[in-house]
Scaffold this motif. Structure first.
Motif, PDB file in Angstrom:
ATOM      1  N   LYS A   2       0.838  -1.194   0.000  1.00 35.96           N
ATOM      2  CA  LYS A   2       0.000   0.000   0.000  1.00 35.96           C
ATOM      3  C   LYS A   2       0.877   1.249   0.000  1.00 35.96           C
ATOM      4  CE  LYS A   2      -3.883  -2.259   2.304  1.00 35.96           C
ATOM      5  NZ  LYS A   2      -4.804  -2.237   3.472  1.00 35.96           N
ATOM      6  N   ASN A   4       0.028   4.257  -0.309  1.00 33.37           N
ATOM      7  CA  ASN A   4      -0.536   5.407   0.407  1.00 33.37           C
ATOM      8  C   ASN A   4      -0.217   5.407   1.898  1.00 33.37           C
ATOM      9  OD1 ASN A   4      -2.183   3.279   1.090  1.00 33.37           O
ATOM     10  ND2 ASN A   4      -4.108   4.423   0.864  1.00 33.37           N
ATOM     11  N   ILE A  26       1.660  11.017  -6.352  1.00 34.90           N
ATOM     12  CA  ILE A  26       0.227  11.017  -6.031  1.00 34.90           C
ATOM     13  C   ILE A  26      -0.537  10.149  -7.029  1.00 34.90           C
ATOM     14  CG2 ILE A  26      -1.848  12.456  -5.915  1.00 34.90           C
ATOM     15  CD1 ILE A  26      -0.016  14.717  -4.859  1.00 34.90           C
ATOM     16  N   GLY A  29      -0.243   6.416  -6.383  1.00 36.85           N
ATOM     17  CA  GLY A  29      -0.851   5.868  -5.178  1.00 36.85           C
ATOM     18  C   GLY A  29      -0.378   6.407  -3.845  1.00 36.85           C
ATOM     19  N   PHE A  30       0.609   7.319  -3.831  1.00 31.11           N
ATOM     20  CA  PHE A  30       1.071   7.891  -2.566  1.00 31.11           C
ATOM     21  C   PHE A  30       0.056   8.935  -2.071  1.00 31.11           C
ATOM     22  CE2 PHE A  30       4.986   6.006  -3.898  1.00 31.11           C
ATOM     23  CZ  PHE A  30       5.731   5.808  -2.750  1.00 31.11           C
ATOM     24  N   SER A  31      -0.040   9.061  -0.754  1.00 28.01           N
ATOM     25  CA  SER A  31      -0.900  10.079  -0.167  1.00 28.01           C
ATOM     26  C   SER A  31      -0.154  11.420  -0.128  1.00 28.01           C
ATOM     27  CB  SER A  31      -1.288   9.664   1.252  1.00 28.01           C
ATOM     28  OG  SER A  31      -1.887  10.747   1.944  1.00 28.01           O
TER      29      SER A  31
END
Length: 365
Positions: A2, A4, A26, A29-31
Motif C-alpha cells: 500500500k 498510500n 500522487i 498511489g502515494f498520499s
C-alpha cells in the motif's frame, strides 16, 4: 504493497522537478500528506532527523553543495535509512562518467531524466519488494554482523531464488570479511556457474589472491581488465591483488586509473594518498589527500581527524622540499582553525606537530 501508507521524501533543487515527481507519486498511489520535499541536501538532513522515510528520491547534482551521493552516505552514517526503506538517485546525464559513481554507491535504484510515472512506479515497487524480503541481510551489513548475515543469506536463498545474485554477492562479501576465503571462493564459483557476474569474477580473483594463488589471481584479473578496461570494479580488484603480493606501485597505478574513470570516490582517494606515502611520493600523496578533503567538505568525514591528517600530509611533503615555507604556512593556518575547546584533547598530537614544524624549520633546540 500500500503506497498510500508510505512516507516519501523528494530532494531536488528544481521547483519544477519537485512538483513533477510530487504529482507522479500522487498518481501512482502515494498520499499527498505523506510526501515531503527538500530543495537541498541540507534541508533533507534536517527533515530526516525528525521523520524516517520509506522512500527517498534524490537528485544527484546540487552544484557547489554536497551531492546526492554524499547525502546517501550521510544518512547511512547517521542511521537515518530504514532497513526496508529505499533510496533512489536521479540524474539528468546518461554518460558513463555520470552513471559510474552512482553504480559504485549501490543505491537501491536510479533513474535517468526524463522518466514517466510508470517507470517511477516500477522502480519504487520492485526496490521496496526486494528491500522488504532482504532487510535482515541489509541490517546485518549495516551492523557489521557478518555471521548473522551469512545465516540470513542461507535462510532467504531457498525461498527467494529471484534474488539469487544479490544474496550470493552478500554471502561472498560476508565470507571475505570473515577471512573465510575458501568458502568465499566456492560462493563466487557457484555464482559464475549461473552467469558471468562481474562482482563474482572480481570476488573470485580476490579469494584466490588471499589463498596464496597469486599467479592465478593475477592472470584472472588481467584478463578481466582486458575485457573491460573501463571497469572500476576490476581496477580496484587489480589494486587489491597487487597489494596482497606487495606490488605497491602497481596497486597505486590501478587505483589512479579507477579514480580517473570515476572521480569523487573518497575512499579510493584516501587509499591512494596513504599508498603514495608508503613509497615516499609525498607530492602525489598530498594531492590525493587534498582531493579527499575537497570531496568530503561539510560531510561527516570533515572532522578534526581529517584536519590533523591533512596537516600530517603537508608535513610529509614539506620534508621533501628545499623551500618549504609555503607548505609550513599552510600547516600553521590549519592549526589556527582547530577550535580552542578541542585542543585539550589533542595535546600530544599538537606537540608532535610543533616538533615536526620546528625540525623542518631547522629550529632543532
Amino acid at each position: 504493497m500500500k503506497l498510500n501508507k508510505l512516507n516519501a521524501l523528494i530532494v531536488d533543487d528544481s521547483s519544477i522537478v519537485l512538483s513533477t515527481i510530487h504529482n507522479m507519486l500522487i498518481h501512482i498511489g502515494f498520499s499527498e500528506r505523506m510526501i515531503s520535499i527538500a530543495k537541498s541536501p541540507r534541508i533533507a538532513m534536517t527533515i530526516t532527523s525528525e521523520t524516517t522515510f520509506d522512500v527517498i528520491i534524490c537528485d544527484y547534482n546540487f552544484g557547489n553543495t554536497i551531492n546526492g551521493k554524499q547525502l546517501f552516505e550521510e544518512l547511512k552514517q547517521s542511521n537515518r535509512l530504514k532497513d526496508d526503506g529505499i533510496f533512489i538517485l536521479v540524474t539528468g546525464e546518461n554518460s558513463a562518467l555520470s552513471i559510474r559513481p552512482i553504480l559504485e554507491l549501490r543505491p537501491d535504484n536510479y533513474l535517468l531524466k526524463p522518466f514517466n510515472r510508470e517507470t517511477l512506479k516500477q522502480r519504487i515497487t520492485s526496490s521496496l519488494k526486494k528491500k522488504l524480503v532482504l532487510q535482515k541481510i541489509y541490517k546485518a551489513e549495516r551492523e557489521n554482523d557478518y555471521k548473522a548475515g551469512l545465516e540470513f543469506c542461507e535462510e532467504l536463498l531457498a525461498f527467494n531464488p529471484e534474488y539469487f545474485a544479490t544474496i550470493q554477492q552478500f554471502r561472498g562479501s560476508f565470507l571475505s570479511k570473515l577471512k573465510l576465503y575458501e568458502e568465499a571462493k566456492n560462493v563466487y564459483e557457484k555464482a559464475l556457474d549461473e552467469s558471468s557476474f562481474d562482482w563474482a569474477q572480481a570476488g573470485l580473483a580476490n579469494s584466490l589472491a588471499n589463498l596464496g594463488q597469486i599467479n592465478e589471481a593475477q592472470q584472472m584479473i588481467e584478463s578481466l581488465i582486458d575485457s573491460a578496461p573501463t571497469s572500476t570494479l576490476y581496477r580496484d580488484q587489480a589494486a587489491q591483488v597487487n597489494l596482497i603480493s606487495n606490488k605497491v606501485p602497481a596497486a597505486i597505478a590501478h587505483f589512479k586509473l579507477a579514480s580517473e574513470l570515476t572521480a569523487g570516490n573518497s575512499e579510493r582517494e584516501l587509499a591512494i594518498a596513504n599508498l603514495c606515502i608508503s613509497v615516499n611520493d609525498t607530492k602525489a600523496a598530498l594531492a590525493h589527500y587534498q582531493n579527499y578533503v575537497q570531496i568530503n567538505r561539510d560531510t561527516f568525514r570533515d572532522n578534526l581527524y581529517m584536519k590533523l591528517n591533512h596537516i600530517r600530509f603537508l608535513l610529509y611533503c614539506a620534508s621533501g622540499e628545499s623551500n618549504n615555507k609555503a607548505t609550513l604556512d599552510q600547516v600553521n593556518y590549519l592549526i589556527s582553525k582547530i577550535p580552542t575547546d578541542a585542543r585539550a584533547g589533542l595535546q600530544t598530537d599538537l606537540a608532535l606537530i610543533a616538533a615536526h614544524i620546528a625540525m623542518e624549520s631547522k629550529q632543532y633546540q
